[in-house]
Write an enzyme that holds these catalytic residues in place. Structure first.
Site, PDB file in Angstrom:
ATOM      1  CB  CYS A 137      44.020  41.897  43.525  1.00  0.00           C
ATOM      2  SG  CYS A 137      42.279  40.781  44.327  1.00  0.00           S
ATOM      3  CB  CYS A 159      43.840  38.452  46.038  1.00  0.00           C
ATOM      4  SG  CYS A 159      42.383  39.079  44.401  1.00  0.00           S
ATOM      5  CG  ASP A 160      47.392  39.438  46.923  1.00  0.00           C
ATOM      6  OD1 ASP A 160      46.796  38.786  47.415  1.00  0.00           O
ATOM      7  OD2 ASP A 160      47.545  39.832  46.232  1.00  0.00           O
TER       8      ASP A 160
END
Ligand code: NAP
Length: 321
Positions: free
Chosen positions: A143, A146-147
């Site tokens: 993701c 997200c990261d």
């Protein structure tokens, strides 16, 4: 014809999955005055909520995936849709009074219903190479939204050549100093506009015809060992701090295996009305067998599934017109 006798607590429609397909089905079913419940699962986030930006949902030029899904949810709730965060583990055929129906078993309860709409989505595939399992959360991610911020001014690799890989690689360039897309062929699968953007992006380079043999590291990722498929003896180590894996999807259909027909990859086979091989079970969204998995196609399928399920319920209740 015998009197129809259906227990009061039996739902008309239970929807499994809280992504765009399920929420659209919920909106349509609630507006059709069905007694409907949506079980949105609690094991993993819907793919859309991890998508940074959506620019191909007609009528809305740009919106984050999370915000779009949240808007779908609020709209469905405003028409009376009941949503519960429960994970479905099994669906069994079970008569409801003297008509056909289904029993739905979750991690928390057992529900009864005349029809089911499965919109359980799909999860990211794993690559299945040494080091992958070991470094998840320590340099390996599925993701970018997200990261990506963890990789500011660092070098990362993206594995895959589809829409997700290319879109996420472009997103990663907002943070990373260099993004190498490692793809097993010499051309991308991604849609043309994404390809053009990736080719024009100075931070993106490509390792063509290359497969990843191992993800290297100690405590965290330090690189990947890749092999050129055209010159198999040629191995190369690419030093990177992070590896983002986008090599396709696995449908979340294990809980319904043996109940409805699945294709060889595990996707649910439906007809144009979103009917499955089991009477009273309909399906929509990314978990069905089809060629185009998009938010807009999931929504279209969801509306059709709700319409078909409502007709089925009306027939069982003797209210068909
Ligand atoms: P996908 O289209 O199935 O692409 C997977 C990619 O991973 C392919 O390039 C494939 O290579 C590669 N791959 C598969 N297994 C591999 C392995 N073991 N090792 C190395 N590479 C491997 O999956 P996706 O990109 O996640 O997209 C899923 C669906 O969502 C698609 O229908 C896509 O169109 C849709 N989507 C749309 C958007 C958008 O419209 N903006 C954004 C994201 C996703 P090959 O090409 O050689 O098969």
């Amino acid at each position: 014809m015998p009197d129809i006798n259906i227990p009061e607590d039996t739902y008309d429609i239970i929807i499994v999955g809280g992504g765009p397909g399920g929420l659209t089905a919920g909106l349509y079913a609630a507006r059709a005055d069905m007694k409907v419940l949506l079980l949105e699962g609690n094991a993993q986030a819907s793919q859309i909520t991890m998508t940074d930006m959506i620019e191909n949902y007609p009528g809305i030029p740009e919106i984050s995936g999370f915000e779009l899904n949240d808007t779908f949810k609020k709209q469905a709730i405003s028409f009376g849709l009941d949503i519960r965060p429960e994970q479905v583990s099994r669906i069994n055929r079970e008569e409801q009074g003297n008509v056909e129906g289904w029993e739905i078993i979750t991690d928390n309860d057992v529900y009864r219903t005349l029809s089911v709409i499965v919109s359980a989505g799909a999860a990211w595939s794993r690559l299945g190479v040494p080091g992958e399992q070991e470094f998840v959360g320590r340099g390996i991610s599925y993701c970018a939204t997200c990261d990506a911020p963890f990789y500011r001014d660092r070098e990362v690799a993206v594995i895959g050549g589809g829409d997700t890989a290319v879109e996420e690689a472009i997103y990663l360039t907002k943070f990373a100093s260099k993004v190498t897309i490692i793809h097993r062929r010499d051309r991308l699968r991604a849609t043309a506009i994404l390809q053009q953007r990736a080719f024009a992006n100075e931070k993106i380079t490509f390792a063509w015809d290359s497969t990843v043999e191992e993800i290297l590291g100690e405590g965290g990722v330090t690189g990947v060992r890749i092999r050129n498929v055209k010159t198999p003896d040629r191995h190369e180590e690419l030093p990177v701090d992070g590896v983002f894996i986008f090599v396709g999807l696995v449908p979340n259909t294990a809980f319904i295996k043996g109940i409805v027909n699945l294709n060889e990859d595990g996707y649910i086979i439906t007809d144009g009305d979103m009917k499955t091989s089991a009477g009273g079970i309909f399906a929509c969204g990314d978990c069905i067998s089809k060629s185009l998995r998009q938010v807009v196609t999931a929504c279209g399928d969801g509306a059709t599934a709700a319409h078909s399920a409502s007709l089925h319920v009306d027939e069982l209740r003797g209210q068909a017109y």
